[in-house]
Design an enzyme around this catalytic site. Structure first.
Site, PDB file in Angstrom:
ATOM      1  N   SER A  57       0.849  -1.192   0.000  1.00 25.84           N
ATOM      2  CA  SER A  57       0.000   0.000   0.000  1.00 25.84           C
ATOM      3  C   SER A  57       0.878   1.233   0.000  1.00 25.84           C
ATOM      4  CB  SER A  57      -0.934   0.022   1.225  1.00 25.84           C
ATOM      5  OG  SER A  57      -0.189   0.127   2.417  1.00 25.84           O
ATOM      6  N   CYS A  58       0.367   2.307  -0.592  1.00 26.51           N
ATOM      7  CA  CYS A  58       1.081   3.577  -0.632  1.00 26.51           C
ATOM      8  C   CYS A  58       0.089   4.700  -0.352  1.00 26.51           C
ATOM      9  CB  CYS A  58       1.774   3.768  -1.986  1.00 26.51           C
ATOM     10  SG  CYS A  58       0.633   3.956  -3.375  1.00 26.51           S
ATOM     11  N   PRO A  59       0.557   5.935  -0.115  1.00 22.99           N
ATOM     12  CA  PRO A  59      -0.365   7.014   0.257  1.00 22.99           C
ATOM     13  C   PRO A  59      -1.476   7.255  -0.750  1.00 22.99           C
ATOM     14  CG  PRO A  59       1.871   7.653   0.785  1.00 22.99           C
ATOM     15  CD  PRO A  59       1.964   6.335   0.065  1.00 22.99           C
ATOM     16  N   THR A  65       1.632   0.958  -5.014  1.00 25.80           N
ATOM     17  CA  THR A  65       0.954  -0.216  -4.456  1.00 25.80           C
ATOM     18  C   THR A  65       1.064  -1.407  -5.401  1.00 25.80           C
ATOM     19  OG1 THR A  65      -0.598   1.173  -3.232  1.00 25.80           O
ATOM     20  CG2 THR A  65      -1.267  -1.101  -3.660  1.00 25.80           C
TER      21      THR A  65
END
Length: 545
Positions: A57-59, A65
């Site tokens: 997951s990423c921001p 992601t």
């Protein structure tokens, strides 16, 4: 090396019949009745491949992601390991089947925002890193988690109290945690920025610059008039923008204190809007709300009151404290700071504006979607997150988006004009980078930066700085926070804007080609270059024929 060698043959044997292997490995299917069954179970476990469940997951939940997920899956295939990935993207996520988690031998978390429902993976050997590690060194992560499994290291079955504490190693410093808290808020805010900003920009494009003076569409809406539709889009976008600061504050508090932080976070963010504290007020409100909830949770409460704590006591006390602090104590100074920053931006002109554009361009290209990139992007979107942004704010947004498009477009161009300097995989990535760059997705350059950071990143920063500076010098403006080449009709001075992007792309491409051309072949790379040459010759042969 010995571990990898020893596990290669069993992996091949297990991969011939994955169904049978899965059945043998399932804890529910294995019941020990005597010594013979136990021996057979041990033999089956030795034959099946090592199994890993991963979460990425990423921001923003878009590029990083899925790139990390792909890298882990590819590395798993090369190592003879079964890797099942659960990408927790911006559009939600599909949970890995509980039976797959139960049968897994280890877990890898590659994430920059809290892993959702992390307790599902408790009790297994775990490697917990940032999402970029999943992209850049997946083979190392797989090797590390296999070593932990061999040593019998497992995570505790009880989950810590907050998403951020669950999102990293126990020894993380507060600087790292603070970054994750802020990224948690930004990740939930970005969709509101994109939706609201594009709707407002479309409203201006259809109805002109007086659309912000239109009456409410509830009082006046003509189905056959374009101006009414423009006003509708503008007013919907304005409503979406109204959620930015409360969502930012609420989910910063959520990252710190889980769901109990949402109520005081949203309350504090709404107060920040009320007192004109803006984006800075939202940041402060989110951090204060999370801190207050954490402090309340540490108080020893009688057992009789614990049931009403999450739904009554914590929301009541935390909202009152956050509201008091925002209205009476720190709200006014933050509002003054916000006003001062706005006035400073409005006063930028000439060389100061060009230098700011160059700085933002450098930041956008430094880590290609990472924290520094997000700081520059968030700074720009905060300026246009109002119904009537200033010209300076729109110039900053234009410079940021233009610079962010440079790295992937430059890598795509470099693989086209000097393909022999890149591997076959990089040339394929270059084709996708055209679309990613045109769409303002800087992460399209990550595969190139991961393979050769000392050449690609400085070259990208140089091109980004030039594009940012030129964009500011040309007085280009942008009301939309995203969209890339597809929102050019919404850009002020669009031709000069494209010239600025083209200049940065050419500079970055030239630097990458020169730097890679100066590179000396590594010892033992002759065979690999020979294979590449053979592939190139085969690819060219039909054309020559």
């Amino acid at each position: 090396p010995a571990d990898a060698t020893g596990s290669s043959e069993p992996a091949e044997a297990g991969s011939e019949d994955p169904v049978a292997s899965a059945g043998a490995a399932s804890p529910a299917a294995a019941t020990v009745t005597d010594g013979t069954d136990s021996a057979e179970e041990t033999a089956d476990a030795a034959e099946r491949p090592f199994r890993i469940v991963a979460v990425t997951s990423c921001p923003t939940g878009i590029a990083h992601t899925y790139m990390a997920a792909e890298s882990l899956e590819n590395a798993g295939r090369e190592a003879g390991v079964e890797v099942t990935v659960e990408p927790q993207g911006s559009a939600g996520f599909t949970r890995v089947d509980p039976s797959v988690i139960a049968a897994a031998d280890a877990v890898i978390f590659a994430h920059d925002v809290p892993v959702r429902e992390k307790e599902r993976f408790a009790g297994k050997p775990t490697v917990d890193v940032g999402v970029k590690a999943g992209i850049n060194r997946p083979a190392e992560l797989i090797a590390e988690v296999r070593e932990k499994a061999a040593r019998g290291e497992i995570t505790s079955g009880s989950a810590p109290a907050t998403p951020v504490e669950r999102s990293g190693d126990a020894g993380e410093g507060y600087g790292t945690k603070l970054r994750k808290w802020l990224m948690s808020g930004v990740s939930y805010m970005v969709p509101f920025v994109a939706a609201g900003g594009l709707l407002i920009a479309l409203g201006f494009a259809i109805g002109g610059y007086k659309v912000d003076k239109a009456p409410s569409v509830m009082d006046h809406f003509m189905w056959a008039q374009a101006d009414s539709w423009a006003a509708l889009l503008f007013q919907i976008g304005g409503v979406a923008f109204g959620f930015l600061v409360p969502v930012l504050a609420g989910y910063i508090a959520y990252g710190m204190a889980d769901r109990p932080g949402l109520v005081p976070g949203f309350v504090g963010g709404s107060i920040a809007l009320t007192i004109n504290a803006g984006f800075l007020g939202g940041l402060a409100a989110g951090l204060i709300a999370g801190g207050v909830v954490i402090a309340i949770q540490k108080v020893n409460i009688p057992a009789a009151l614990r049931g009403i704590m999450p739904v009554v006591v914590i929301p009541l006390i935390s909202s009152a404290i956050v509201g008091f602090l925002m209205f009476v104590v720190i709200g006014k100074p933050i509002a003054e700071a916000q006003k001062g920053m706005t006035n400073w931006l409005n006063g930028l002109s000439g060389s100061n504006a060009i230098l700011l554009g160059a700085l933002l361009g450098l930041m956008m290209c430094f880590d290609l979607g990472g924290p520094v990139n997000k700081v520059a992007y968030t700074f720009a979107t905060a300026g246009i997150a109002v119904s009537s942004p200033s010209d300076s704010a729109m110039k900053i947004m234009a410079a940021v988006m233009a610079a962010g498009m440079v790295p992937p477009l430059a890598m795509a161009l470099a693989t086209t004009v000097r393909g022999k300097l890149f591997t076959h995989t990089e040339r394929e990535n270059g084709k996708a980078a055209w679309v990613l760059g045109a769409s303002f997705i800087s992460e399209g350059a990550i595969p190139f930066a991961a393979a050769d950071p000392l050449r690609v990143i400085p070259a990208s920063m140089a091109g980004g700085a030039i594009t940012g500076a030129l964009s500011m010098a040309f007085d280009t403006t942008l009301r939309a926070p995203h969209g890339g080449i597809f929102v050019v009709p919404l850009i002020g001075n669009p031709l000069l804007y494209l010239v600025a992007i083209a200049a940065g792309v050419c500079v970055t491409t030239a630097l990458v080609v020169v730097l890679k051309g100066m590179r000396k072949p590594a010892p033992g790379a002759a065979a690999g270059s020979g294979e590449a040459a053979a592939q190139s010759a085969e690819a060219k042969q039909p054309v020559a024929a």
